[in-house]
Design an enzyme around this catalytic site. Structure first.
Site, mmCIF file in Angstrom:
data_model
loop_
_atom_site.group_PDB
_atom_site.id
_atom_site.type_symbol
_atom_site.label_atom_id
_atom_site.label_comp_id
_atom_site.label_asym_id
_atom_site.label_seq_id
_atom_site.Cartn_x
_atom_site.Cartn_y
_atom_site.Cartn_z
ATOM 1 N N PHE A 393 0.984 -4.174 1.815
ATOM 2 C CA PHE A 393 0.865 -4.674 3.178
ATOM 3 C C PHE A 393 1.161 -6.160 3.283
ATOM 4 O O PHE A 393 1.215 -6.695 4.382
ATOM 5 C CB PHE A 393 -0.539 -4.400 3.713
ATOM 6 C CG PHE A 393 -0.875 -2.938 3.795
ATOM 7 C CD1 PHE A 393 -0.225 -2.120 4.699
ATOM 8 C CD2 PHE A 393 -1.818 -2.377 2.958
ATOM 9 C CE1 PHE A 393 -0.517 -0.774 4.780
ATOM 10 C CE2 PHE A 393 -2.121 -1.034 3.031
ATOM 11 C CZ PHE A 393 -1.468 -0.228 3.940
ATOM 12 N N ASP A 502 -4.976 3.824 0.475
ATOM 13 C CA ASP A 502 -4.191 3.095 -0.529
ATOM 14 C C ASP A 502 -5.112 2.520 -1.601
ATOM 15 O O ASP A 502 -5.009 1.351 -1.975
ATOM 16 C CB ASP A 502 -3.382 1.982 0.136
ATOM 17 C CG ASP A 502 -2.283 1.428 -0.781
ATOM 18 O OD1 ASP A 502 -1.843 2.156 -1.682
ATOM 19 O OD2 ASP A 502 -1.876 0.269 -0.588
#
Length: 669
Positions: A393, A502
């Protein structure tokens, strides 16, 4: 005229903000006289751009006055940022506009040697022409000699694409005189060999440069000069750039049979071109020489004439920009205060509701918004020296505030699929989370950059210690148990169910006492307590940790997190990454075979100094293999995992041998 148009647009926007004021009238007067000056200064026109080719991809149409059209218009209007070197590479800019299903991805690239004003003018003209030539198309690309513009309704950033491949002759290629000269100088094989060899050389130069752009020129005979150019879009890797250019170079023999004097090969991710010069001619077009015999570049005269007018424009415009910058800065500060107040009001309402149910609230004043300029100062403008790591991210940086306090800043990627509204909602909810094994979110930044602010962890992340360093068995088990407890809290400990999606070693931070803390919760899926699964087209996990149903079907649930925890637990025991292959097998397959054959102790990391309890090792392997079962129903819940890890009994359920080979082939190990 491009310089005049840009300045006039700027002054027009400035006028709107100061409407009915003396400063506005002065700006209008200034724009008029400056326009007259620019019109009469020799050489101020930037020059016409050279159109080459366009490609309208068949990926469906968008309706007029639709949301997609509005997003596309806004995206193309931002293409001018290319010339302002907004990104790390001069002349390159990629960005997105809107949210799915009307999200638009755009890429703008200028030739590596094009000046800023010409780059800006080319991007503007190419964007306009692309809409005219590909009306209603959801994907299109246009090439000019000076720039490239591409947009699509799908994400193509950092993806090397070699199709379609387009061959284009130089505009005046085909001159009988010029081609006859080339034919007299070279035969087909000799010419193809020279062009191809030089193309490989310019490819090596391109991939060694930061901008993935290079040109080269050599004298191939006493009277003939060969020029070649290679360029890739800077979002792809150097190896991908090399592959893309070599793919194009293989087509040179075919192209040379038709376009001997010069041509270009265009691909979505790269382009390469060659051009022959003979005794002062370039494909039949002559260039003048000075008295010393040195060829003159016509652009030199144009750029020289721009210097005088450019200096005047810079001086006058700088005064206006300085004044506007002070006002914009004040407006941003006010905007930050409004956003902060809005967020605190929302969080305050949530805590009030929570308090009414008899639960202990946490003060909303603990969340704060930080201005981007303060973050840039704290991280030295996101320098590599302050960089702690990088994940799916975005990148994490260590920053020091003026009072000396150290804080971690997560700079979210601009291509992140999570929108601003979803991010703000998640920030509001995650701020309420409090658990010793969940990283605490202190605040965020919602300006041009989206930045999350966390408490600083001096020992960084688990992957720094787990692979290749010695961690004793007790510490490994403490870390595994802490992660399990933190994940259980996300699944069942709050009013909302949080699916992390994740979970991996790099998303586990370690504090000064090596206690684990789960991070990246803001990017997770948050749903009601009665909803334990969802289907999504946004697959944000990391291959090697993702459950089979998440990879193949986009189905994510709390059991997907259980699978990821199982992979992580096996990594903690063995000290090897899941994509590590031993005799052609993944870590998961290797663990199951050793455990099923009664050789589980061979799975232990040899770097563990202290002797460990063999029974506990086998129990942890057993739990890890139960967690990574292929079917959801065969995996335990995190509450059961926590009880098994903390208890003295070995699980009774025997894990079955899944079809790992079919699953592993879908992942990038």
């Amino acid at each position: 005229m491009a310089v005049f148009e840009l300045l006039l647009l700027y002054l027009r926007s400035f006028q709107v903000q100061e409407k009915n004021t003396i400063d506005a009238r002065r700006n209008i007067s200034f724009a008029f006289w400056l326009s007259c000056l620019i019109l009469f200064v020799p050489g101020t026109p930037v020059g016409a751009q050279t159109y080459v080719q366009e490609r309208c991809a068949d990926r469906g149409d968008y309706a007029a006055y639709s949301k997609f059209q509005d997003n596309l218009s806004r995206l193309l209007s931002r293409g001018d940022s290319t010339a302002s070197n907004k990104g790390p590479i001069y002349g390159f800019y990629n960005t997105t506009e809107g949210e799915d299903p009307d999200k638009v991805y755009g890429l703008f690239l200028c030739r590596g040697d094009v000046a800023a004003n010409l780059c800006q003018s080319c991007i503007r003209e190419a964007s306009s022409t692309l809409i005219e030539r590909c009306p209603g198309q959801k994907e299109a690309t246009i090439w000019y000699d000076e720039c490239l513009v591409r947009y699509s309704n799908r994400s193509f950033f950092s993806i090397m694409e070699t199709t379609p491949i387009i061959f284009v002759a130089n505009p005046v290629d085909g001159s009988v005189t010029f081609n006859s000269i080339v034919e007299q100088t070279f035969d087909n094989e000799d010419l193809a060999a020279k062009v191809t060899d030089l193309a490989r050389n310019v490819t090596d130069l391109a991939i060694s440069s930061k901008s993935l752009y290079a040109t080269i020129k050599v004298n191939v005979s006493s009277s003939v000069t060969l020029h070649e150019l290679a360029q890739c879009t800077p979002d792809i890797s150097k190896s991908a750039c090399n592959s893309c250019l070599l793919y194009a170079i293989k087509e040179f023999p075919t192209v040379l049979n038709l376009k001997r004097g010069g041509a270009r090969i265009l691909q979505p991710s790269c382009n390469v071109r060659y051009q022959m010069n003979f005794d002062g001619t370039t494909n039949g077009t002559s260039t003048e020489s000075n008295s010393k015999g040195v060829k003159q570049n016509p652009w030199i005269a144009i750029f020289s004439s721009l210097i005088g007018s450019g200096l005047l424009i810079i001086i006058v415009a700088s005064c206006i920009i300085l004044k506007r910058t002070k006002r914009v800065k004040k407006e941003k500060e006010n905007s930050q205060e409004v956003q902060l107040l809005h967020l605190r009001q929302q969080i305050g309402e949530e805590f009030s509701n929570k308090k009414s149910r008899g639960q202990k609230p946490v003060g909303s004043q603990e969340l704060y918004l930080m201005r981007l300029d303060i973050i840039r100062t704290a991280t030295r403008n996101f320098s590599n020296e302050c960089k702690l790591g990088e994940g799916g991210f975005g990148s994490v940086y260590r920053g020091t505030l003026p009072d000396g306090k150290e804080i971690a800043f997560k700079r979210l990627s601009r291509t992140s699929s999570q929108g601003l509204i979803e991010l703000k909602n998640n920030v509001i909810l995650v701020t309420r989370l409090q658990h010793r094994n969940v990283a605490r979110l202190l605040g965020c930044c919602l300006e041009d950059e989206k930045v999350l602010i966390y408490e600083y962890m001096p020992n960084k992340s688990l992957d720094v210690f787990l692979f290749g360093q010695s961690l004793d068995w007790k510490l490994r088990m403490n870390i595994a148990c802490g992660i399990a407890q933190g994940l259980l809290y996300l699944h069942e400990g709050s009013r909302l169910r949080i699916i992390h999606g994740d979970l991996k070693a790099s998303n586990i931070l370690l504090d000064g006492e090596m206690n684990p803390k789960i991070t990246d919760v803001v990017m997770a899926r948050i749903s009601s307590v009665n909803q334990d699964k969802a289907n999504t087209t946004r697959v944000d996990g990391t291959y090697g940790y993702m459950a089979p149903e998440y990879v193949t079907k986009g189905s994510i649930s709390v059991k997907s997190d259980v699978f990821s925890f199982g992979v992580l637990l096996l990594e903690i025991i063995s000290g090897r990454k899941n994509y590590f292959h031993l005799h052609g097998e993944s870590l998961l397959t290797f663990a199951w075979k050793l455990w099923s054959e009664g050789r589980g102790l061979e799975f232990i990391n040899p770097l563990i100094k202290e002797p460990c309890d063999g029974v506990e090792v086998l129990k942890c392997m057993h739990i890890g293999l139960l967690c990574v079962q292929e079917k959801l129903v065969d995996r335990p819940t995190m509450s059961l995992v926590v009880r098994m890890l903390g208890g003295n009994t070995i699980p009774t359920n025997r894990p079955s041998q899944p079809d790992w080979e079919r699953y592993e082939n879908t992942q990038s190990y």
